[in-house]
Write an enzyme that holds these catalytic residues in place. Structure first.
Site, PDB file in Angstrom:
ATOM      1  N   ASP A 128       0.903  -1.323   0.045  1.00  0.00           N
ATOM      2  CA  ASP A 128      -0.025  -0.127  -0.251  1.00  0.00           C
ATOM      3  C   ASP A 128       1.104   1.156  -0.040  1.00  0.00           C
ATOM      4  O   ASP A 128       2.222   1.518   0.417  1.00  0.00           O
ATOM      5  CB  ASP A 128      -1.039   0.671   1.025  1.00  0.00           C
ATOM      6  CG  ASP A 128      -1.971  -1.436   1.021  1.00  0.00           C
ATOM      7  OD1 ASP A 128      -1.576  -1.804   0.441  1.00  0.00           O
ATOM      8  OD2 ASP A 128      -2.905  -0.899   2.229  1.00  0.00           O
ATOM      9  N   ASP A 129       0.123   2.415  -0.338  1.00  0.00           N
ATOM     10  CA  ASP A 129       0.756   3.943  -0.505  1.00  0.00           C
ATOM     11  C   ASP A 129       1.938   4.634  -1.037  1.00  0.00           C
ATOM     12  O   ASP A 129       1.958   5.171  -1.095  1.00  0.00           O
ATOM     13  CB  ASP A 129       1.407   4.021   1.336  1.00  0.00           C
ATOM     14  CG  ASP A 129       0.278   4.000   2.488  1.00  0.00           C
ATOM     15  OD1 ASP A 129      -0.640   3.783   1.530  1.00  0.00           O
ATOM     16  OD2 ASP A 129       0.412   4.068   3.442  1.00  0.00           O
ATOM     17  N   HIS A 188      -5.969   2.986  -4.235  1.00  0.00           N
ATOM     18  CA  HIS A 188      -5.718   3.060  -2.933  1.00  0.00           C
ATOM     19  C   HIS A 188      -6.399   4.387  -2.601  1.00  0.00           C
ATOM     20  O   HIS A 188      -5.851   4.988  -1.060  1.00  0.00           O
ATOM     21  CB  HIS A 188      -4.061   2.803  -2.164  1.00  0.00           C
ATOM     22  CG  HIS A 188      -4.434   2.518  -0.457  1.00  0.00           C
ATOM     23  ND1 HIS A 188      -5.095   1.904  -0.054  1.00  0.00           N
ATOM     24  CD2 HIS A 188      -3.249   3.257   0.079  1.00  0.00           C
ATOM     25  CE1 HIS A 188      -5.004   2.159   1.364  1.00  0.00           C
ATOM     26  NE2 HIS A 188      -3.605   2.817   1.679  1.00  0.00           N
ATOM     27  N   HIS A 234      -4.991   9.588   0.944  1.00  0.00           N
ATOM     28  CA  HIS A 234      -4.624   8.942   2.172  1.00  0.00           C
ATOM     29  C   HIS A 234      -5.618   9.787   3.327  1.00  0.00           C
ATOM     30  O   HIS A 234      -5.477   9.697   4.416  1.00  0.00           O
ATOM     31  CB  HIS A 234      -3.375   8.522   2.618  1.00  0.00           C
ATOM     32  CG  HIS A 234      -3.645   6.897   2.501  1.00  0.00           C
ATOM     33  ND1 HIS A 234      -3.317   7.226   4.782  1.00  0.00           N
ATOM     34  CD2 HIS A 234      -3.103   5.868   2.481  1.00  0.00           C
ATOM     35  CE1 HIS A 234      -3.582   6.014   4.775  1.00  0.00           C
ATOM     36  NE2 HIS A 234      -3.238   5.138   3.970  1.00  0.00           N
ATOM     37  N   HIS A 241       3.591  -2.086   2.894  1.00  0.00           N
ATOM     38  CA  HIS A 241       3.596  -1.015   2.533  1.00  0.00           C
ATOM     39  C   HIS A 241       5.187  -0.582   1.686  1.00  0.00           C
ATOM     40  O   HIS A 241       6.417  -1.146   1.674  1.00  0.00           O
ATOM     41  CB  HIS A 241       3.925   0.358   3.743  1.00  0.00           C
ATOM     42  CG  HIS A 241       2.711  -0.035   4.020  1.00  0.00           C
ATOM     43  ND1 HIS A 241       2.166  -0.958   5.503  1.00  0.00           N
ATOM     44  CD2 HIS A 241       1.637   0.623   4.376  1.00  0.00           C
ATOM     45  CE1 HIS A 241       0.886  -0.958   5.776  1.00  0.00           C
ATOM     46  NE2 HIS A 241       0.521   0.266   4.803  1.00  0.00           N
TER      47      HIS A 241
END
Length: 481
Positions: A138-139, A188, A192, A289
Site C-alpha cells: 500500500d501507499d 488506494h 489517503h 507498504h
C-alpha cells in the site's frame, strides 16, 4: 527310521519348519505396516510418512523430471509447491491412478488392521491442497517501489500494489514498471486523507474515481480492486460496502498485518516476525507498504518470501473475480453523522459504473492521424448512434475541456476549433471554422457529472466527417477523415 517311514527325511522336515517361521515373521511385519525386505512399500508406510500416500485417486507422486534436491526426504511431506508462472520452481504434484496391486495392498492392510483407509486418503487431500499467499503493498509508488520490484523479479514472485493517485501522477514510470513486471495494480484513493475519505461516501467516491482515471491514463486500464486506507474496519459502514459493490468494485482487506506502518521506523526483524505468524493457513493476504519511509519493509521482503516458499506456499496476485476478504462493518460510530447519497446521485453515478468492468467490445475512434479508445461502459448505443462522454473523447485526442457552471455547458478545444456543448438546449455551437458561429442540433445531456453527446456530431463539429463504421470480433471501429 520313523521319519523315513512317513516319507519325509529329517532334513526336509527342518526346512519346512524354517520356512513356516519365516512366513510367520513376514506376516507379522506386514501387519505392523513394516517392510521386512528394506524397501519402501506403496502401502500404509507411505501414507503415514507423508510421501506417496494412496487414496482412491492414486499415489501422490513427484514428477520424475524434478531435481533430487526438490524431492521430499523420506518420511517428510513436500515442502514447496510451484510458484505461478515461474520456470524451474518446485516440482508439480500429480495424482496418478492406482495400480491393481496397489489397490489390493490397501484393501489387505485395511482388512488386517481393522482400520479404514480414510485416514490415508484425508492425508493426501490435505497435502495436495496448495496454500496461497498474496503479497500486497500500500501507499506507493515511492523510491521504495523499485527496490521491491527488484526483489520480486529476482525471486520470480508477483504482488498486488494498491497505489495512491497523487503518487501515481508523480511517478508514472513506476506504475508502468509494476504493470510490465506482471504484478497487479489496485486503487488506494488519491491522497489517503482519512478525515475527507470517511466524512461521507461521495468524498470517498470522488477520490476513487480520480485515482482510477489517473491509472487509466498511464496504463490504459481501470483498476477494479480497491483497498480503503487503514482498512474498512472502523471506516466503512453498510452504505460504503453496498455502493462500492453496486459500482462493480472489489474492496479487499487483509488476513495478516506485517505491522510495518504501526509506527515510524519498524525494524525488518519485527516486520518479518509479524508477517509469518504461522504457516498453516491455506490463504494469506499479507499487508505491507512500499510508500516513502518503508525501506525496512523492502529489507525484510527476501526473507518473508523465503519463509513462505519453504512452507509450501504458492504466490499469486489478487483477482477481482474472486470473492474479496473484508472486515465487518463497524457497528458503532463509523456511520454516525454521515449524510447518505441521494437516490438520484446513486442512479447517476454508482449504478452505471459497473458497466465499466463488464465484458464487451471497446470502441476505437480514428479521426485523421488521431486515435482514441473507449472501453465497455464508457460509451453506449442508442437508436443506432454511439453516445460518448465529451471529456473522454476530446482529451484522448489531445484536446481540452472545461465546464461553465453559469451556462451549464462544456467548452471544448479540438483540432483548432472551439465547441460549446450546451446541456440546457442540447445543441453544439461551433466557432473557429469561419467568421460566423455554426449551431448543430444534437442530443447533448448531463449525466452522472459528465456531458454525453452523439459521437458523430462531435466528430463533425471538430472537422472530422464520418467515413465509416465497422464491427469486428475484437472491437467496434468508427473512422473519420
Amino acid at each position: 527310521m520313523a521319519w523315513k517311514k512317513r516319507g519325509i527325511s529329517r532334513r526336509t522336515a527342518v526346512r519346512l519348519v524354517l520356512a513356516a517361521a519365516v512366513l510367520a515373521a513376514v506376516l507379522i511385519y506386514r501387519e505392523a505396516g513394516l517392510n521386512p525386505f528394506g524397501k519402501e512399500s506403496a502401502g500404509l508406510h507411505d501414507a503415514d510418512g507423508g510421501g506417496g500416500a494412496i487414496d482412491r485417486r492414486g499415489p501422490l507422486s513427484v514428477s520424475s523430471q524434478a531435481p533430487a534436491s526438490a524431492r521430499a526426504p523420506k518420511g517428510q511431506a513436500i515442502s514447496g509447491l510451484p510458484i505461478e508462472g515461474v520456470a524451474g520452481a518446485s516440482p508439480d504434484v500429480h495424482l496418478a491412478p492406482p495400480s491393481h496391486s496397489q489397490r489390493s495392498a490397501v484393501s489387505r492392510i485395511s482388512a488386517a488392521s481393522g482400520r479404514p483407509v480414510k485416514t490415508a486418503a484425508a492425508a493426501v487431500r490435505t497435502s495436495a491442497r496448495p496454500k496461497t499467499v498474496y503479497l500486497t503493498f500500500d501507499d506507493g509508488p515511492s523510491a521504495v517501489t523499485p527496490k521491491v520490484l527488484e526483489i520480486l523479479n529476482r525471486e520470480r514472485v508477483k504482488a498486488t500494489f494498491f497505489v495512491l493517485g497523487n503518487e501515481a501522477e508523480t511517478h508514472p514510470e513506476w506504475i508502468n514498471a509494476i504493470r510490465e513486471q506482471g504484478s497487479t495494480i489496485g486503487n488506494h484513493t488519491y491522497d489517503h486523507n482519512y478525515k475527507e475519505l470517511y466524512s461521507g461516501f461521495t468524498r470517498f467516491w470522488s477520490q476513487i474515481k480520480k485515482t482510477e482515471e489517473t491509472i487509466r491514463l498511464i496504463t490504459g486500464t481501470r483498476p477494479q480492486l480497491v483497498r480503503a486506507p487503514g482498512g474498512t474496519f472502523g471506516h466503512f459502514d453498510d452504505t460504503y460496502f453496498q455502493l462500492m459493490k453496486q459500482a462493480g468494485y472489489r474492496v479487499t482487506d487483509w488476513t495478516v498485518d506485517s505491522g510495518d506502518s504501526k509506527r515510524r521506523g519498524v525494524p525488518a526483524s519485527e516486520i518479518l516476525k509479524n508477517s509469518i505468524p504461522d504457516t498453516k493457513a491455506s490463504k494469506v493476504i499479507l499487508l505491507l507498504h512500499d510508500g516513502a519511509g518503508h525501506e525496512e519493509s523492502a529489507k525484510a521482503l527476501p526473507e518473508i518470501i523465503k519463509r513462505y516458499k519453504a512452507a509450501g506456499y504458492v504466490f499469486k496476485t489478487l483477482d477481482a473475480a474472486a470473492e474479496p476478504v473484508q472486515f465487518k462493518a463497524h457497528p458503532g460510530k463509523s456511520g454516525k453523522g454521515r449524510i447518505k447519497p441521494t437516490e438520484a446521485w446513486i442512479e447517476a453515478n454508482v449504478l452505471p459504473n459497473a458497466a465499466l468492468f463488464a465484458s464487451g467490445k471497446k470502441l476505437v475512434v480514428e479521426a485523421g492521424m488521431l486515435q482514441a479508445s473507449l472501453q465497455p461502459g464508457e460509451y453506449r448505443i442508442e437508436d443506432g448512434r454511439y453516445i460518448v462522454p465529451l471529456r473522454s473523447v476530446v482529451e484522448r485526442f489531445g484536446g481540452r475541456v472545461s465546464w461553465s457552471a453559469g451556462t451549464h455547458s462544456g467548452q471544448a478545444e479540438l483540432n483548432g476549433r472551439k465547441i460549446t456543448a450546451d446541456t440546457a438546449s442540447g445543441r453544439l455551437t461551433l466557432t473557429g471554422a469561419g467568421p460566423e458561429q455554426e449551431v448543430i442540433s444534437s442530443g447533448v445531456v448531463l449525466e452522472g457529472g459528465a456531458i454525453w453527446l452523439p459521437l458523430r456530431d462531435l466528430l463533425e463539429a471538430a472537422g472530422h466527417p464520418l467515413l465509416g463504421v465497422s464491427n469486428e470480433p475484437e472491437a467496434r471501429t468508427v473512422k473519420a477523415s
